[in-house]
Write a protein that holds these residues in place. Structure first.
Motif, mmCIF file in Angstrom:
data_model
loop_
_atom_site.group_PDB
_atom_site.id
_atom_site.type_symbol
_atom_site.label_atom_id
_atom_site.label_comp_id
_atom_site.label_asym_id
_atom_site.label_seq_id
_atom_site.Cartn_x
_atom_site.Cartn_y
_atom_site.Cartn_z
ATOM 1 N N LEU A 158 0.829 -1.210 -0.075
ATOM 2 C CA LEU A 158 0.036 -0.063 0.036
ATOM 3 C C LEU A 158 0.932 1.294 0.060
ATOM 4 N N PHE A 159 1.889 1.429 0.772
ATOM 5 C CA PHE A 159 2.902 2.309 0.778
ATOM 6 C C PHE A 159 3.599 2.640 -0.537
ATOM 7 N N LYS A 160 3.811 1.613 -1.320
ATOM 8 C CA LYS A 160 4.486 1.720 -2.404
ATOM 9 C C LYS A 160 3.184 1.943 -3.637
ATOM 10 N N ILE A 161 1.936 2.180 -3.106
ATOM 11 C CA ILE A 161 0.929 2.686 -3.819
ATOM 12 C C ILE A 161 0.784 1.435 -5.038
ATOM 13 N N ASN A 162 0.924 0.156 -4.483
ATOM 14 C CA ASN A 162 0.397 -0.827 -5.317
ATOM 15 C C ASN A 162 -1.093 -1.205 -5.001
ATOM 16 N N PHE A 214 -1.654 9.123 12.702
ATOM 17 C CA PHE A 214 -0.928 9.468 11.853
ATOM 18 C C PHE A 214 -0.780 8.207 10.581
ATOM 19 N N LEU A 215 -0.498 7.147 11.064
ATOM 20 C CA LEU A 215 -0.590 5.921 10.289
ATOM 21 C C LEU A 215 -1.535 5.856 9.462
ATOM 22 N N ARG A 216 -2.942 6.059 10.276
ATOM 23 C CA ARG A 216 -4.490 6.060 9.557
ATOM 24 C C ARG A 216 -4.505 6.943 8.442
ATOM 25 N N GLN A 217 -3.869 8.073 8.808
ATOM 26 C CA GLN A 217 -3.877 9.459 7.606
ATOM 27 C C GLN A 217 -3.041 8.737 6.624
ATOM 28 N N GLU A 218 -1.889 8.252 6.630
ATOM 29 C CA GLU A 218 -1.121 7.939 5.415
ATOM 30 C C GLU A 218 -1.990 6.754 4.876
ATOM 31 N N MET A 219 -2.364 5.557 5.344
ATOM 32 C CA MET A 219 -2.944 4.776 5.017
ATOM 33 C C MET A 219 -4.276 5.126 4.006
ATOM 34 N N ALA A 220 -4.849 6.092 4.613
ATOM 35 C CA ALA A 220 -6.180 6.601 3.838
ATOM 36 C C ALA A 220 -5.589 7.371 2.617
ATOM 37 N N LEU A 221 -4.610 8.041 2.804
ATOM 38 C CA LEU A 221 -4.041 8.684 1.510
ATOM 39 C C LEU A 221 -3.679 7.812 0.506
ATOM 40 N N LYS A 222 -2.683 6.796 0.859
ATOM 41 C CA LYS A 222 -2.462 6.017 -0.100
ATOM 42 C C LYS A 222 -3.609 5.122 -0.864
ATOM 43 N N MET A 223 -4.550 4.674 -0.081
ATOM 44 C CA MET A 223 -5.877 3.824 -0.457
ATOM 45 C C MET A 223 -6.473 4.985 -1.307
ATOM 46 N N SER A 224 -6.633 6.453 -1.118
ATOM 47 C CA SER A 224 -7.126 7.180 -2.086
ATOM 48 C C SER A 224 -6.388 7.363 -3.297
ATOM 49 N N LEU A 225 -5.278 7.523 -3.247
ATOM 50 C CA LEU A 225 -4.174 7.374 -4.632
ATOM 51 C C LEU A 225 -4.542 6.082 -5.534
ATOM 52 N N CYS A 226 -4.908 4.782 -4.845
ATOM 53 C CA CYS A 226 -5.154 3.878 -5.487
ATOM 54 C C CYS A 226 -6.593 3.759 -5.997
ATOM 55 N N GLN A 227 -7.347 4.832 -5.481
ATOM 56 C CA GLN A 227 -8.701 4.897 -5.837
ATOM 57 C C GLN A 227 -9.591 3.904 -5.540
ATOM 58 N N PHE A 228 -9.149 3.353 -4.111
ATOM 59 C CA PHE A 228 -9.811 2.570 -3.026
ATOM 60 C C PHE A 228 -10.766 3.364 -2.464
ATOM 61 N N SER A 229 -11.855 2.809 -1.882
ATOM 62 C CA SER A 229 -12.582 3.486 -0.838
ATOM 63 C C SER A 229 -11.896 3.391 0.437
ATOM 64 N N VAL A 230 -12.316 4.450 1.274
ATOM 65 C CA VAL A 230 -11.656 4.535 2.552
ATOM 66 C C VAL A 230 -12.560 4.698 3.423
ATOM 67 N N PRO A 231 -12.252 4.216 4.923
ATOM 68 C CA PRO A 231 -13.275 4.076 6.056
ATOM 69 C C PRO A 231 -13.837 5.657 6.346
ATOM 70 N N VAL A 244 7.491 7.525 1.922
ATOM 71 C CA VAL A 244 7.424 8.797 2.504
ATOM 72 C C VAL A 244 6.360 9.892 2.116
ATOM 73 N N HIS A 245 6.495 11.073 2.416
ATOM 74 C CA HIS A 245 5.495 12.015 2.011
ATOM 75 C C HIS A 245 6.008 13.275 1.971
ATOM 76 N N PHE A 246 6.889 13.360 1.034
ATOM 77 C CA PHE A 246 7.589 14.924 0.339
ATOM 78 C C PHE A 246 6.329 15.631 -0.324
ATOM 79 N N PRO A 247 6.133 16.656 -0.159
ATOM 80 C CA PRO A 247 5.162 17.486 -0.845
ATOM 81 C C PRO A 247 5.184 17.175 -2.261
ATOM 82 N N VAL A 248 3.809 17.192 -2.985
ATOM 83 C CA VAL A 248 3.871 16.768 -4.501
ATOM 84 C C VAL A 248 3.058 18.010 -4.666
ATOM 85 N N SER A 249 3.481 18.936 -5.733
ATOM 86 C CA SER A 249 2.657 20.023 -6.104
ATOM 87 C C SER A 249 2.962 20.327 -7.550
#
Length: 1558
Positions: free
Chosen positions: A63-67, A118-135, A632-637
């Motif tokens: 998930l953290f590799k956005i796979n 904070f892990l929850r936020q990262e998990m949700a963010l990565k799931m969202s990038l994968c276009q998964f539904s999130v809790p 990791v979470h470097f700003p992407v803009s």
């Protein structure tokens, strides 16, 4: 539909589930983000899931590799060792549940329950990038409660383009929880055979290749019975792209999906009903309880929609549905019925229509953020509530941000990073470039800049710290790790919300202007973008500048001394930290040093790190690449609103530290290079060049990101990168480079892009040639000359990031997997290489400081200075000095033995002595070759070491190899000369002894005749003495004297042979004798220099000093030679002339000397030599006069005569005579031969050892002593007569050391005891070889001398004379000699113990310790052409001369031509300025100082490492300005006022810092 668990959800079910997955220890909320980011064995390789307890972490890593394939990691291969069921026991209906399979939703719920906020936020963010539904609502699982995941979803930012903005191509960017968009909920009743998740996926994935946003029964693991996921509510979003033909809906919509039926999830259903604009209920039929729930809903007619699956066989089901419809008064449009004739796709279209209909009636929408109040009313908890204190603090810190523009807010609340900070950065750049010094002198310009900087620092210090900034600092300091994270998150949210709209508008404006290509407007908007950007990094930057300011003010440092510790903790917690301020192009060095050193302490100084960076054009996915590789979470803009460089520390796990050889992976993220739009700005290329050089220099691995299938459009970026890699090669930094080609799709992409890869290499080779020409590196012709580059292993093809069209496209699984493969290969390669040059934080800091200073100069290689390099070089110089002395010592010891062998050649062997010399010279070559091989091996082995940063000094290796060869040649020449002199001495002594032998024989015969004549007489002692006296006078009446040679004539002959030029010999032909030359002081004349006109910017007395220096050194050489007891040898004149030639050659460039000068000065010096060497020859003749030598034996012969007459057997007296005449000179000679080496060894192991360990150390000590002595004349001697001064100081050091603690006595005593022991052993062993009554003493002595042929020299004549008429047995004689030897030892010890002039003693030594130490530390002897500072480079054959500290040129006599005022500027300042100079070397042509290397190619003069580096010499010039002016016949230098404030203590500190002395 997934099977519903009939078990009541209770703690036992939850704990059993978590226990099976190995998660029980993390429940609740104990699984942290840090544990996922650690680089360990698991993160390096992706192995198959073997057991259930591996499933969660494999899922998370993917998930953290956005796979997007992570949801398939739900099945283990083993069964924890349980026995497999037999075929009889197998139930085919329950078989699937017996496998180690976990329902994906259970896994997700379990992980969210165990994860911290904070892990929850990262998990949700990565799931969202994968276009998964999130809790959205997370069940507690141990009760019927749920939590609204507001905090968890707050990090998610979404972009979309509503159809209303499609024409303008505008877009909306928001935190999704703040977006007020339609909210639709999908629920089901207990009896439902339709999969609402499957239908939702069909609807939402139209045009996106059927991507499954929601997990459904037909997915892998989806058919498993859910254990803890019921009552979970997920949310997903539809986001329009602005394309009407592909967008399903014109506006964004949130879709909520309730897991489980509404009866068991009544609280959740009630909440969803409250917040939804429409709610779709899926059913087969309606049961009574469900009917009651539905009919109790208010306003059901407008919200409720039924989705019914009609089964042909069961009309009762439809009846129950109709009953509910009628009671709810639902319109037919709110009912959608699916029968068996309609497939999923067809029914999905109907549902889509129903959704559109429901949207048409929506009047009011609600954001997820605003749902929190309703959630609490519904009995749900809100995860964000625990962060509200930190939210208030963040709002307080950022008070007023919403009421003013961002630029205005930053000016008021972040004042230190405003204009003054940028001006300070510009002033530092000016200090480096020195482009504006034409109107004032370089040092005055520097001082002016320093004053401006001080003024700005004072202004910064006066600025009152805003309340918000103070609160920020205070809160960070007192908060725990969790509170700190919440605060920074809230500040980030507030910053982004307040700057997003402005930035979006500016970016759109920027795009429009770029089309018009108006550079001025582009620059203005670019600056507006910078000014309008606001993030937590700006507050951290302000905190750092606060610290910098406090370090500049008196007493302010202590107040903020705790800040580095706070920032270090944040780095350890995984926060990126800005280290290069992109707005001001500056590094807050004191701040970064303090922070990183604090981190170094916190990890127990175990801070070895490997730095990995990404380089590439902006907006090509650099940050995304790093984020995907390491989670990791470097700003992407998009858009260039964040500049500079950031660092992020990743801990390396214990199981991987040894493999990688480091404690941290340091990720470096930078702004993009070469924006096509910003390329129009003049400073863009220079900025990118600096950034690339800096980042590549810091990195161990550089990833060059190429966002296209071929690199044609990347030419400028590649050119920049090639330059940077070449610079790193020149300074010894080994960097690994990988090219990542993004957006390269296809299974065969790697093979198909082979042509492109070759094309890339061709481009790189072409650019390398251009760069090599610019960097003046002619040996580099191809890219592979710069880096270890492989077409296959250093190129990586990465598919595009998105699988489809954003914003609804998920991340491409191929992208994630390709990036994972790249990461695995990269880290495995690093592990295999076992790099020896991995540095720690202090070393990284040193690199960072040095690199940043260097990139600010226009010529990087020219100006690069680094303490690590300096230390590495100095360490090698110290080692080389030891090796060189070991080689010299070995050869000197061999030389001593060889000389003794020649001197000990007996008369019968005299015919072979010439062959012995030839043999020894041949043996010398072998010895030197052996020692040279050893020295080369030591150098090779040194460069294999892992602890001395040898890679940084690789370029100096050839210099030291050349120095070894030069050393060998020098030693061979010197030792050959000494062997020749030994041979000549042997011949000379032999002639003396021939005369002595002849007359000794006469005397002995006459003595024997007297004995015969008087044997029967009785004579008194007086009568016998009278007869002996008559005999002696008669026998020695005709003893000849030695022939005196005409030494002046011999020297003149050599001088004439030395000059091969015919015209020169004509001039010398008029010289008949040298006797009268050299008596008067030498005078320089105009004809001695080949000058068209007088050069005024160099002191006219400079040439006189040059001539005087040569004469003084030559005179010292002559006097040193003439102090020896040996006779004159022609090699003395040969060596003297060679030394003069070397000095003339060194000074030719500066003084343009003529042949006339060479003749005159050599005649003058040879005149001095003729006088001194003639005296030396006369003294030798006098000492070795045959008559005098015979007179020494007169008393001995008398006593022998008297004893023989009286028939006395005085064995003891004969032994005493033998010891005094034979052993005593031999012992003294032994000590004199050995003492020189011993003194050098003692000096090199004593308190002076550091001083003589390297030339740099010697320079530091000598200058420190000068400062302590504080005497102008001494400074003048050091500057003008450096070589003479050094020799005098060495002699003084030796004298002091030998006087201290009677060291000279101790060394003499050691050698005396050693040689006496050797003599006694030799006598004893020789005595044992003969019988007790053997009376042949001569044979005894002969045997003894054989064993000591390499230790001592005994005169044949002294031996024969002392043994005349001896009547004793060998044993008795031996015992008597031993007694006499011990008595002699005590006598000599008594003599040694008395005060002795050390200098006088040193003059008598065969090996002069002062000469050996001089060779060790003097080096090549070259001095800076501008300021006369001596070269400190190691060895003698280095390609470039260099020195740690240069001086104001006034100290070398330079002055301004027009005014004759001494030139105060340092050459290190001038060479970086636009000032000019002229002298003899430039042929009177005015040339820029920057081009000095064209005229002095063998000198390297970099700028001073710091402003304080040259404080020492600034202090000296100020202190003795008038005296130097008088000495040089000039006017005093006009020094900057700041120099006058330098104290003696500051001067010493500057000296220490410059030479890196602690």
């Amino acid at each position: 539909m997934a099977t519903v668990s009939t078990e009541r959800q209770n703690p036992t079910v939850l704990f059993d589930f978590l226990s099976n997955l190995g998660l029980q220890k993390y429940y609740p909320n104990k699984l942290t983000l840090d544990s996922l980011l650690e680089v360990n064995k698991s993160s390096l390789s992706e192995s198959a899931v073997l057991s259930e307890d591996e499933i969660p972490f494999v899922f998370l890593r993917k998930l953290f590799k956005i796979n997007a394939e992570c949801r398939k990691c739900t099945k283990g291969l083993s069964n924890h060792g349980k026995t497999e069921a037999t075929l009889d026991q197998l139930d085919i209906y329950t078989a699937p549940d017996s496998e180690n399979t976990v329902h994906p939703l259970d896994l997700i719920v379990g992980l969210f329950l165990c994860a911290d906020s904070f892990l929850r936020q990262e998990m949700a963010l990565k799931m969202s990038l994968c276009q998964f539904s999130v809790p959205l609502l997370l069940p507690h699982c141990n009760n019927n409660q749920s939590t609204l995941m507001l905090w968890t979803l707050r990090e998610i930012v979404k972009e979309w383009c509503p159809h209303e903005l499609s024409e303008t191509k505008g877009f909306v960017e928001k935190y999704i929880v703040e977006a007020s968009i339609p909210f639709l909920s999908f629920v089901r009743l207990k009896n439902c055979s339709l999969s609402k998740s499957q239908f939702l996926n069909h609807i939402l994935s139209r045009g996106q290749q059927n991507h499954s946003m929601f997990i459904h029964r037909d997915m892998e693991g989806g058919a498993r019975r859910r254990k803890i996921a019921n009552t979970l509510v997920e949310v997903g979003w539809f986001l329009p792209s602005g394309r009407e033909n592909t967008d399903i809906f014109p506006e964004p919509i949130a879709f909520a999906n309730l897991r489980g039926d509404i009866c068991e999830s009544l609280t959740q259903f009630t909440f969803l009903y409250e917040v939804s604009n429409a709610i779709f209920v899926f059913m087969d039929k309606v049961e009574e309880k469900e009917h009651e729930i539905l009919t109790a809903l208010e306003d059901a007619k407008s919200k409720l929609h039924f989705v019914v699956n009609r089964k042909d066989s069961n009309s009762a089901d439809i009846t129950s549905v109709k009953k509910s419809m009628q009671e709810l008064e639902l319109p037919k449009t709110n009912i959608k019925i699916k029968d068996s004739r309609v497939n999923v796709a067809g029914f999905s279209q109907k549902l889509c229509g129903a959704i559109k209909n429901s949207l048409s009636t929506v009047k009011k929408t609600m954001s997820i953020e605003n749902m929190s109040t309703k959630a609490i009313k519904s009995g749900l908890s809100v995860d964000e509530n625990i962060t509200l204190d930190q939210k208030k603090t963040a709002e307080h810190v950022m008070k007023g941000i919403s009421t003013q523009s961002i630029p205005h807010y930053k000016k008021k609340q972040l004042p230190l990073q405003g204009e003054n900070w940028k001006k300070l950065s510009q002033l530092e750049m000016k200090e480096c470039r020195m482009n504006d010094v034409s109107t004032v002198g370089g040092e005055h310009y520097k001082a002016q800049l320093q004053q401006e900087k001080k003024k700005l620092w004072k202004e910064q210090d006066k600025k009152k710290r805003p309340r918000g900034m103070q609160d920020f600092i205070d809160t960070l300091a007192r908060s725990n790790k969790e509170e700190k994270r919440y605060l920074l998150k809230w500040m980030k949210f507030i910053c982004n919300n307040n700057s997003r709209d402005t930035l979006t508008a500016l970016r759109n404006k920027f795009k429009e202007q770029c089309k018009k290509k108006d550079a001025k407007l582009i620059a203005e908007i670019d600056q507006e973008l910078l000014d309008s950007s606001l993030g937590v990094e700006h507050y951290m930057r302000e905190m750092g500048i606060n610290y910098e300011v406090s370090m500049q003010s008196h007493g302010g440092a202590e107040k903020l001394s705790y800040l580095p510790s706070v920032a270090a903790e944040m780095l350890l917690d995984g926060y990126p930290l800005e280290f290069l301020d992109g707005d001001a192009s500056n590094i807050p060095e004191k701040w970064m040093t303090a922070v990183l050193m604090e981190l170094h302490k916190k990890v127990g100084e175990k801070s070895k790190l490997i730095a990995i960076s990404v380089l590439g054009v902006q907006s090509t996915g650099k940050s995304t690449l790093l984020n995907t590789m390491f989670g990791v979470h470097f700003p992407v803009s998009s858009g260039r609103c964040t500049r500079g460089a950031y660092m992020l520390f990743l801990k390396v796990g214990v199981d991987t530290k040894e493999k990688l050889g480091c404690d941290f992976i340091l990720l470096i993220d930078t702004e993009g290079l070469k924006s096509p739009d910003l390329a129009q700005l003049e400073s863009s290329y220079e900025h990118d060049n600096q950034l690339a050089t800096f980042v590549i220099g810091l990195s161990d691995v550089t990833i060059v990101n190429v966002a296209m299938e071929n690199a044609t459009e990347m030419k400028d970026t590649l050119q920049i990168a090639v330059h940077a890699f070449m610079r790193m090669k020149q300074i010894g930094k080994k960097t690994v480079c990988h090219f990542v080609h993004q957006n390269v799709a296809g299974v065969s992409a790697h093979d198909k892009t082979l042509t492109e890869r070759h094309h890339l290499l061709d481009q790189l080779n072409e650019m390398t040639k251009i760069a090599a020409e610019m960097e003046k590196q002619s040996t580099i012709q191809a890219f592979t000359d710069v880096l270890d580059y492989d077409l296959e292993n250093n190129n990586w093809n990465i598919p595009g990031l998105w699988h489809g069209t954003p914003p609804m496209a998920p991340v491409n699984t191929g992208y994630s997997e390709a990036v994972a493969d790249f990461k695995k290969n990269l880290l495995e390669t690093l592990g295999k290489e076992k790099r020896n040059d991995i540095g720690n934080i202090p070393e990284f800091l040193e690199w960072m400081r040095s690199l940043w200073k260097s990139v600010k100069y226009e010529n990087f290689i020219f100006n690069f200075r680094n303490t690590l390099v300096a230390h590495a070089y100095d360490n090698l110089c110290k080692e080389f000095g030891q090796w060189e002395w070991q080689m010299r010592k070995e050869i000197l010891s061999w030389q001593k033995e060889a000389e003794l062998e020649i001197l000990n050649a007996h008369e019968p062997e005299w015919g072979t002595c010439d062959r012995l010399l030839i043999s020894r010279k041949s043996k010398l070559l072998e010895e030197i070759e052996v020692q040279q091989t050893k020295l080369n091996e030591k150098l090779t082995n040194y460069y294999r070491r892992t602890d001395r940063h040898v890679n940084l000094i690789e370029k100096y290796k050839t210099d030291f190899i050349s120095s070894i060869s030069s050393l060998s040649n020098e030693i061979r020449y010197s030792v050959n000369n000494e062997l020749d002199r030994a041979f000549e001495r042997k011949i000379g002594l032999q002639k003396v002894q021939d005369v002595q032998r002849k007359y000794r024989s006469v005397i002995e015969k006459r003595v024997m005749k007297l004995l015969h004549d008087f044997k029967d007489m009785r004579l008194s002692d007086d009568q016998l003495k009278e007869e002996f006296e008559k005999m002696w006078n008669e026998a020695t009446a005709n003893v000849p004297t030695l022939e005196e040679q005409d030494i002046p004539s011999k020297i003149l002959t050599q001088l004439k042979e030395h000059f091969s030029n015919h015209k020169v010999n004509e001039k010398l032909g008029h010289i008949k004798s040298l006797r009268d030359l050299g008596m008067e002081p030498f005078k320089t004349r105009s004809e001695h220099q080949n000058l068209k006109k007088l050069i005024q910017n160099i002191w006219t007395g400079d040439f006189e000093i040059f001539a005087k220096g040569i004469i003084e050194l030559s005179t010292r050489f002559i006097v040193d030679k003439s102090k020896s007891d040996a006779d004159y040898h022609d090699s003395f004149t040969r060596d003297l002339l060679q030394m003069i030639d070397e000095k003339l050659s060194e000074g030719y460039k500066r003084h343009q000397t003529t042949n006339k000068f060479e003749i005159d000065i050599k005649l003058h010096i040879c005149g001095i030599a003729a006088t001194e060497f003639h005296k030396m020859h006369q003294q030798f003749l006098s000492r070795n006069d045959p008559r005098k030598q015979l007179e020494k034996s007169k008393n001995q012969y008398l006593l022998d005569f008297l004893d023989s007459y009286k028939e006395n057997n005085d064995c003891k007296r004969k032994a005493d005579d033998f010891v005094q005449l034979c052993f005593k000179p031999a012992i003294e000679d032994y000590i004199n031969r050995a003492l020189g080496i011993d003194i050098v060894d003692d000096i090199l192991t004593s308190s002076h050892s550091m001083m003589y360990s390297s030339r740099s150390c010697f320079q530091y000590d000598i200058q420190r002593e000068l400062l302590e002595k504080d005497d102008f004349d001494t400074f003048v001697k050091y500057i003008l007569y450096y070589e003479t001064y050094v020799k005098d100081q060495i002699l003084l050091h030796i004298s002091q050391k030998m006087d201290k603690d009677k060291m000279l006595f101790k060394l003499k005593k050691n050698n005396l005891e050693a040689v006496v022991s050797k003599l006694i052993n030799a006598m004893t062993q020789s005595s044992n070889m003969v019988s007790d009554d053997d009376a042949n003493i001569s044979n005894l002595v002969k045997e003894m001398r054989k064993s000591l042929v390499k230790d001592i020299v005994i005169s044949e004549e002294a031996q024969n004379g002392s043994l005349f008429q001896i009547k004793s047995t060998c044993q008795s004689f031996t015992q008597s000699v031993i007694v006499s030897l011990n008595e002699l030892k005590e006598t000599l010890l008594d003599t040694f113990s008395k005060a002795q002039d050390v200098t006088e003693c040193l003059d008598q030594l065969a090996i002069k310790p002062q000469d050996e130490l001089f060779k060790r530390i003097f080096g090549c002897g070259h001095q800076c052409p501008f300021c006369r500072v001596p070269c400190e480079a190691g060895g003698k054959e280095h390609k470039k001369h260099h020195a740690a500290v240069h001086r104001p040129q006034a100290l070398g006599g330079y002055r301004i031509i027009e005014t004759q005022i001494l030139h105060e500027t340092l050459c290190t300042t001038d060479v970086q300025s636009n000032r000019q100079f002229k002298n003899q070397v430039t042929s009177e042509k005015v040339v820029p100082y920057r081009d000095y290397h064209l005229y002095y190619p063998d000198w390297h003069i970099p700028p001073d490492s710091t402003m304080e580096a040259s404080d020492y010499w600034k202090y000296i010039l100020v202190r003795y300005n008038d005296q130097f002016a008088k000495e040089y016949n000039a006017k005093p230098a006009i020094v900057p006022e700041a120099w006058k404030n330098i104290t003696k203590e500051e001067a010493l500190k500057g000296l220490k810092d410059a030479f890196s002395m602690k």
